[in-house]
Each structure stands twice: as C-alpha cells, then as structure tokens.
Design a protein around this motif. Structure first.
Motif, PDB file in Angstrom:
ATOM      1  N   THR A  30       0.933  -1.273   0.213  1.00 28.20           N
ATOM      2  CA  THR A  30      -0.155  -0.044  -0.015  1.00 28.20           C
ATOM      3  C   THR A  30       0.753   1.236   0.098  1.00 28.20           C
ATOM      4  O   THR A  30       1.833   1.084   0.647  1.00 28.20           O
ATOM      5  CB  THR A  30      -0.661  -0.090   1.085  1.00 28.20           C
ATOM      6  OG1 THR A  30      -1.684  -1.200   1.212  1.00 28.20           O
ATOM      7  CG2 THR A  30      -1.929   1.118   1.302  1.00 28.20           C
ATOM      8  N   ASN A  83       0.304   5.522   0.025  1.00 32.90           N
ATOM      9  CA  ASN A  83      -0.835   6.586   0.052  1.00 32.90           C
ATOM     10  C   ASN A  83      -2.308   6.075  -0.117  1.00 32.90           C
ATOM     11  O   ASN A  83      -2.873   6.416  -0.749  1.00 32.90           O
ATOM     12  CB  ASN A  83      -0.451   7.472  -1.062  1.00 32.90           C
ATOM     13  CG  ASN A  83       0.902   8.321  -0.985  1.00 32.90           C
ATOM     14  OD1 ASN A  83       1.401   8.522   0.091  1.00 32.90           O
ATOM     15  ND2 ASN A  83       1.470   8.478  -2.064  1.00 32.90           N
ATOM     16  N   GLY A  84      -2.344   4.857   0.510  1.00 35.20           N
ATOM     17  CA  GLY A  84      -3.756   4.358   0.738  1.00 35.20           C
ATOM     18  C   GLY A  84      -4.192   3.639  -0.580  1.00 35.20           C
ATOM     19  O   GLY A  84      -5.324   3.007  -0.668  1.00 35.20           O
ATOM     20  N   GLN A  85      -3.250   3.452  -1.472  1.00 35.26           N
ATOM     21  CA  GLN A  85      -3.451   2.767  -2.926  1.00 35.26           C
ATOM     22  C   GLN A  85      -2.599   1.399  -2.907  1.00 35.26           C
ATOM     23  O   GLN A  85      -1.581   1.375  -2.299  1.00 35.26           O
ATOM     24  CB  GLN A  85      -3.151   3.703  -4.071  1.00 35.26           C
ATOM     25  CG  GLN A  85      -3.581   2.867  -5.365  1.00 35.26           C
ATOM     26  CD  GLN A  85      -3.374   4.393  -6.380  1.00 35.26           C
ATOM     27  OE1 GLN A  85      -2.798   5.110  -6.264  1.00 35.26           O
ATOM     28  NE2 GLN A  85      -4.089   3.909  -7.540  1.00 35.26           N
TER      29      GLN A  85
END
Length: 81
Positions: free
Chosen positions: A26, A28-30
């Motif tokens: 993951t 940055n939240g992606q």
C-alpha cells in the motif's frame, strides 16, 4: 518487463496472460502491485503503457523507461506555450 501497477491488476493480467505477481503493498492508501510480464518491447506495448498514464510505472528494462520518458516529454512540448 517489470512494472508497478497502481490500480486493479486484473486489467494487466487480462492483457498479459504470461505474468507473475511479485508483490503488493500500500502506498498513499492505494494498492500497488509489482508484476513481471512476458512481452516484447514493440510499438503496441509502448502504446499500451502510455494509455495507462499514472497507473503504471516501468521498473525495468531501462530501455522502455527511457522510451516512455522521451515520448512523454515530446507530448508535453505540444502543450507548452
């Protein structure tokens, strides 16, 4: 070729049936999926990579990284005023 894909990897796996997922993490939240693809370095591959925009980063080979960088720089020049 090795890429990091910043979206659902199904779009890569469908296009390149001879693939191997190396890792996922993951950022940055992606979710970012590192994938090794069996492919050539022809025009069609470069066009596919360019169509993916910010969803793909070529890790290797360097020759494809360089080709994409040159293409993107030339594209940006079209918009310079």
């Amino acid at each position: 070729m090795t890429i990091d894909f910043y979206y659902d990897p199904v779009y890569v796996l469908d296009r390149f049936p001879n693939h191997k997922i190396i890792s996922q993490h993951t950022e940055n939240g992606q979710t970012v999926t590192r994938i090794v693809l069996e492919t050539n370095d022809g025009y069609g591959l470069k066009m596919w990579l360019l169509m993916q925009g910010k969803q793909v980063k070529v890790i290797k080979p360097q020759s494809i990284q360089t080709a994409l960088q040159e293409e993107l720089q030339q594209t940006l020049k079209l918009y310079d005023q």
